[in-house]
Design an enzyme around this catalytic site. Structure first.
Site, short mmCIF file in Angstrom:
data_model
loop_
_atom_site.label_atom_id
_atom_site.label_comp_id
_atom_site.label_asym_id
_atom_site.label_seq_id
_atom_site.Cartn_x
_atom_site.Cartn_y
_atom_site.Cartn_z
CG ASP A 9 -0.26 -0.10 2.54
OD1 ASP A 9 0.92 -0.56 2.58
OD2 ASP A 9 -0.85 0.28 3.57
CG HIS A 241 7.79 -0.29 10.07
ND1 HIS A 241 7.96 -0.72 11.36
CD2 HIS A 241 7.43 1.02 10.16
CE1 HIS A 241 7.72 0.27 12.20
NE2 HIS A 241 7.40 1.34 11.50
#
Length: 316
Positions: A9, A241
């Site tokens: 995303d 991340h």
């Protein structure tokens, strides 16, 4: 070679992981599937097409889910304070990108690609797990055909980042995450236990940009507001991340892991919490019984991970 479908995303840290997957010599990036999360599905898909064009990525892009698997869930505002209004740190991005999308929805792209490459495809999912859950619901048999699922999400022995107990990707669609983590395929969870202690400084990224090509310079540009956001937690840097999940595919030896059955809390004040029943621990009968043992990262060699990211991004 690792055949990878990247479910994403984009998203600032998603962009760095995408370039890593594109440039690592042991990875064959065979597809990019988009999901809503860091921005709307229209924006994340536009961003994926933009990065594909800018970085000359051959992999097709398939547009994915725009709502949670449970339609009763209401969407919260997009995290613009983290990823900017346009999802890419508000760097200039055209409203439309003149590239075609794969005609299939993301879940169908996943199903058909996995069935065409049995036992060979690794799914690297760094957003909400909605596309993967939809694929499993449509065709449960793919679980036995996927090589591995590596997700960025969850937290087990550290606090969450959107609630005291929940991480953003899992919290965004807990029902989907529970479907994915309890399915009979191998899942590796790269969560906040390791990503929150793997930080790239502004100076480190700037040095990469000085040595790198246009793509690395663009990463530096789009990451600046992201680094500004992290000033409450990181001294002039950012948590990488999603790149940690990408690194695991080629360098699992840089991670310490445990195994056990996993569940996700769906609803209530612990909505989105990820819970492990560690292998070897005995409890009374419960909701973890009979579930597959999955892999959870609890330790990481952060400096080596950052070095591998740098070396890969600078490889042209």
């Amino acid at each position: 070679m690792h055949k990878v479908i990247y479910d994403t995303d984009p998203g600032v840290d998603d962009a760095m992981a995408l370039l890593f997957l594109h440039r690592h010599p042991e990875i064959d990036l065979i597809g990019i599937t988009t999901v809503f999360g860091n921005a709307s599905i229209e924006t994340t898909t536009r961003n994926a097409l933009f990065l594909k064009r800018e970085w000359d990525i051959a992999a097709p892009v398939a547009k994915g889910a725009s709502v949670t698997v449970d339609p009763k869930r209401h969407e919260r505002p997009w995290p613009t304070m983290v990823h900017g209004e346009n999802g890419l740190g508000d760097m200039p991005v055209p409203e439309t990108i003149d590239l075609p999308l794969d005609p299939r929805p993301a879940y169908r792209f996943i199903i058909e690609t996995v069935r065409a490459n049995p036992g060979e495809v690794t799914l690297v999912a760094v957003g909400r797990m909605t596309n993967l859950a939809l694929a499993l619901k449509e065709d449960p048999g793919i679980a036995g055909l996927v090589k591995e699922v590596v997700i960025m999400g969850g937290n087990f022995y550290v606090p969450g980042n959107v609630s005291p107990v929940a991480e953003a990707n899992i919290h965004g669609d807990p029902e989907a995450a529970d479907i994915v983590l309890t399915a009979p395929w191998k899942v590796v969870v790269i969560g906040l236990d390791v990503t929150a202690i793997t930080t790239m400084s502004r100076a480190y990224l700037r040095d990469m940009a000085d040595k790198g090509d246009k793509a690395v310079k663009q990463l530096d540009e789009l990451s600046q507001s992201y680094i500004d956001f992290y000033k409450h937690a990181v001294e002039d840097g950012m948590m990488v991340h999603d790149s940690c999940a990408a690194v695991y595919v080629v360098a699992p030896d840089l991670f310490k892991t445990i195994t056990g059955a996993l569940r996700v809390v769906c609803g209530g004040i612990a909505d989105g919490q990820t819970v492990i029943k560690p292998d070897g621990r005995r409890f009374p009968p419960g909701d973890w019984d009979g579930l597959p043992s999955q892999v959870v990262a609890t330790g990481i060699e952060s400096e080596k991970v950052l070095s591998l990211i740098r070396d890969t991004l600078l490889r042209v």
